[in-house]
Design a protein around this motif. Structure first.
Motif, PDB file in Angstrom:
ATOM      1  N   ARG A 108       0.850  -1.164   0.000  1.00  0.00           N
ATOM      2  CA  ARG A 108       0.000   0.000   0.000  1.00  0.00           C
ATOM      3  C   ARG A 108       0.884   1.212   0.000  1.00  0.00           C
ATOM      4  NH1 ARG A 108      -3.320  -0.811   5.218  1.00  0.00           N
ATOM      5  NH2 ARG A 108      -2.066  -2.588   5.114  1.00  0.00           N
ATOM      6  N   LEU A 311      -0.194 -10.016   1.049  1.00  0.00           N
ATOM      7  CA  LEU A 311      -0.360 -10.543  -0.296  1.00  0.00           C
ATOM      8  C   LEU A 311      -0.716 -12.018  -0.245  1.00  0.00           C
ATOM      9  CD1 LEU A 311       2.883  -9.024  -1.865  1.00  0.00           C
ATOM     10  CD2 LEU A 311       0.566  -8.174  -2.210  1.00  0.00           C
ATOM     11  N   ILE A 340      -4.465  -8.091  -0.393  1.00  0.00           N
ATOM     12  CA  ILE A 340      -4.296  -8.038  -1.851  1.00  0.00           C
ATOM     13  C   ILE A 340      -4.182  -9.459  -2.386  1.00  0.00           C
ATOM     14  CG2 ILE A 340      -2.861  -7.214  -3.749  1.00  0.00           C
ATOM     15  CD1 ILE A 340      -1.837  -5.014  -1.828  1.00  0.00           C
ATOM     16  N   VAL A 342      -3.618 -11.723  -5.545  1.00  0.00           N
ATOM     17  CA  VAL A 342      -2.949 -11.536  -6.831  1.00  0.00           C
ATOM     18  C   VAL A 342      -3.327 -12.642  -7.799  1.00  0.00           C
ATOM     19  CG1 VAL A 342      -0.724 -11.266  -7.988  1.00  0.00           C
ATOM     20  CG2 VAL A 342      -1.014 -10.413  -5.646  1.00  0.00           C
ATOM     21  N   ARG A 351      -5.365 -12.321 -19.082  1.00  0.00           N
ATOM     22  CA  ARG A 351      -5.522 -13.112 -17.872  1.00  0.00           C
ATOM     23  C   ARG A 351      -5.235 -14.581 -18.133  1.00  0.00           C
ATOM     24  NH1 ARG A 351      -8.153 -15.888 -14.158  1.00  0.00           N
ATOM     25  NH2 ARG A 351      -9.779 -16.709 -15.512  1.00  0.00           N
ATOM     26  N   LYS A 362      -7.999  -7.672  -7.918  1.00  0.00           N
ATOM     27  CA  LYS A 362      -7.799  -6.425  -8.664  1.00  0.00           C
ATOM     28  C   LYS A 362      -6.381  -6.287  -9.206  1.00  0.00           C
ATOM     29  CE  LYS A 362     -11.928  -4.989  -7.314  1.00  0.00           C
ATOM     30  NZ  LYS A 362     -13.070  -4.924  -8.252  1.00  0.00           N
ATOM     31  N   VAL A 363      -5.479  -7.123  -8.738  1.00  0.00           N
ATOM     32  CA  VAL A 363      -4.065  -7.010  -9.094  1.00  0.00           C
ATOM     33  C   VAL A 363      -3.623  -8.310  -9.752  1.00  0.00           C
ATOM     34  CG1 VAL A 363      -1.730  -6.700  -8.190  1.00  0.00           C
ATOM     35  CG2 VAL A 363      -3.627  -5.408  -7.203  1.00  0.00           C
ATOM     36  N   TYR A 364      -2.853  -8.184 -10.841  1.00  0.00           N
ATOM     37  CA  TYR A 364      -2.416  -9.361 -11.581  1.00  0.00           C
ATOM     38  C   TYR A 364      -0.923  -9.273 -11.864  1.00  0.00           C
ATOM     39  CZ  TYR A 364      -7.392 -10.186 -12.321  1.00  0.00           C
ATOM     40  OH  TYR A 364      -8.726 -10.420 -12.116  1.00  0.00           O
ATOM     41  N   ALA A 365      -0.287 -10.438 -12.005  1.00  0.00           N
ATOM     42  CA  ALA A 365       1.139 -10.484 -12.310  1.00  0.00           C
ATOM     43  C   ALA A 365       1.423 -11.680 -13.197  1.00  0.00           C
ATOM     44  CB  ALA A 365       1.952 -10.569 -11.015  1.00  0.00           C
ATOM     45  N   GLU A 390       2.597 -13.510  -7.380  1.00  0.00           N
ATOM     46  CA  GLU A 390       2.409 -12.693  -6.182  1.00  0.00           C
ATOM     47  C   GLU A 390       3.727 -12.078  -5.724  1.00  0.00           C
ATOM     48  OE1 GLU A 390       1.892 -13.547  -1.486  1.00  0.00           O
ATOM     49  OE2 GLU A 390       1.229 -15.093  -2.896  1.00  0.00           O
ATOM     50  N   PHE A 393       5.186  -8.351  -6.418  1.00  0.00           N
ATOM     51  CA  PHE A 393       4.695  -7.106  -5.806  1.00  0.00           C
ATOM     52  C   PHE A 393       5.471  -6.819  -4.537  1.00  0.00           C
ATOM     53  CE2 PHE A 393       1.377  -8.172  -8.694  1.00  0.00           C
ATOM     54  CZ  PHE A 393       0.995  -6.937  -9.197  1.00  0.00           C
TER      55      PHE A 393
END
Length: 395
Positions: A108, A311, A340, A342, A351, A362-365, A390, A393
């Motif tokens: 954050r 995470l 969060i 991931v 995706r 809401k968060v992707y990697a 994950e 991040f």
């Protein structure tokens, strides 16, 4: 001869202590902070089963999270009637090992101050992707270009199978260690290093976080929370796979205590907690599921109050379970919105449909073909899944 046989059966049935037939259970308090009730239960366990036959996960601040004890049938009936205990879980029953399900789990703060950059050339694909601007092709990147602070001042807690420090990714690296779960093996190693079924997961995750070649945040500090719940251990007659939730919960409790102590001492720990695992809902055992749910929620809310970044990987495979359906990930929907979760994407940002999804993801990697350290041979391997995703991040 007949008399001898009769005496033998008398010994087996009546004289041998009840603990010979005992099994392991987790006992969950009505409330962790009910210190008077919980102290009485602890004293009762000491007197009834002996201090060598139980342990407890207890936080100096939060109180007793759970007790883990070897109980006879008579003991179970006793504790089911104790007012301060909300549930007694028969771990061999509620957590029957499902190797396919367990192994499937493996597959954050922000600064806008412009700083000098550092480059790593050449670099693996997952690192090049981070350096690629929106709309551009990662294949045209010559390497990994990152802020030269590289995570310095941040502490990452990885709750996983451990870490193999002999791997070249961690040369001269000196992490802190914690050991989670009942009767934890206090070994500075990766518990999956010699596993023939699953690759060493903790070493892989640590390499993506802080590794010399594969790490995103190379200067971050690391605390390894070794949670040996993936393999069967015979030393104490325990099948550790039957108490995975208890092991990870104890790991989170230890992380909370550590961050809390640092804050209390006037430090700003800038903590990041990595949870590359999940506990499937116990649909056949709703009472157990309820205590697992609420314990995860209370711990993560407490960690969140310390401004730590939390995470969790959304999980895979998605073929038969396309939607996120595990604890603690489900808490991100309403109860712990700062958690969060991931999800996964492929090389071009699409995706990854082999990973689970949900409206609160809401968060992707990048979760496809990620290079990670392999503790089995001291080299590297390529893996898929939201666990390495994950790890991208880091503040």
């Amino acid at each position: 001869m007949i008399l001898a046989v009769f005496i033998y059966f008398l010994i087996v049935l009546y004289i041998l202590p009840a603990t010979a037939l005992a099994k392991y259970y987790s006992l969950w308090p009505v409330a962790s902070d009910h210190s008077d009730d919980n102290d009485k239960i602890t004293e009762d366990l000491t007197n009834r089963v002996g201090s060598d036959n139980f342990m407890m996960s207890k936080s100096p601040t939060l109180g007793v999270i759970y007790w883990f004890a070897k109980l006879s049938d008579e003991d179970v009936k006793h504790y089911q009637g104790v007012p301060g205990i909300v549930y007694v879980a028969d771990l061999a029953e509620v957590n029957k090992p499902d190797e396919d399900a367990l192994r499937a789990n493996f597959k954050r703060r922000a600064s806008r101050t412009r700083r000098s950059m550092t480059s790593q050339v050449p670099a693996s694909k997952h690192l090049k992707t981070i350096s690629t601007a929106p709309g551009q092709n990662w294949e045209k990147q010559d390497g990994y270009h990152f802020d030269d602070t590289a995570g310095q001042g941040t502490r990452i807690y990885i709750i996983d199978s451990g870490l193999d420090l002999t791997h070249k990714e961690f040369k001269d690296y000196n992490p802190d260690w914690m050991y989670a779960g009942p009767y934890a093996e206090k070994s500075q190693s990766d518990s999956l290093k010699d596993d023939t079924y699953a690759p060493p997961h903790g070493t892989a995750m640590a390499s993506v976080a802080v590794g010399i070649e594969q790490g995103v945040a190379k200067k971050a500090s690391l605390t390894v929370v070794r949670s040996d719940g993936f393999t069967k251990q015979d030393g104490n007659g325990l099948d550790r796979r039957t108490f995975l939730p208890e092991t990870w919960i104890d790991g989170l409790k230890q992380v909370y205590d550590d961050i809390h102590d640092k804050v209390k001492n006037g430090e700003d720990p800038k903590a990041v907690i990595n949870m590359s695992w999940g506990v499937a809902k116990f649909l056949q055992h709703p009472e157990y599921d309820d205590v697992i749910h609420h314990t995860f929620a209370n711990l993560l809310k407490s960690i969140d109050s310390l401004n730590a970044v939390m995470l969790a990987a959304s999980g895979q495979p998605a073929l038969f379970r396309p939607t996120v359906d595990t604890w603690p990930q489900l808490l991100a929907e309403t109860e712990v919105p700062n958690l969060i979760v991931v999800g996964g994407i492929d090389d071009d940002g699409t995706r990854d449909d082999s990973t689970r999804d949900a409206p609160f993801v809401k968060v992707y990697a990048n979760s496809v073909d990620v290079d990670v350290a392999d503790a089995r041979n001291g080299d590297y391997r390529t893996t898929d899944g939201t666990s390495p995703g994950e790890d991208h991040f880091r503040p």
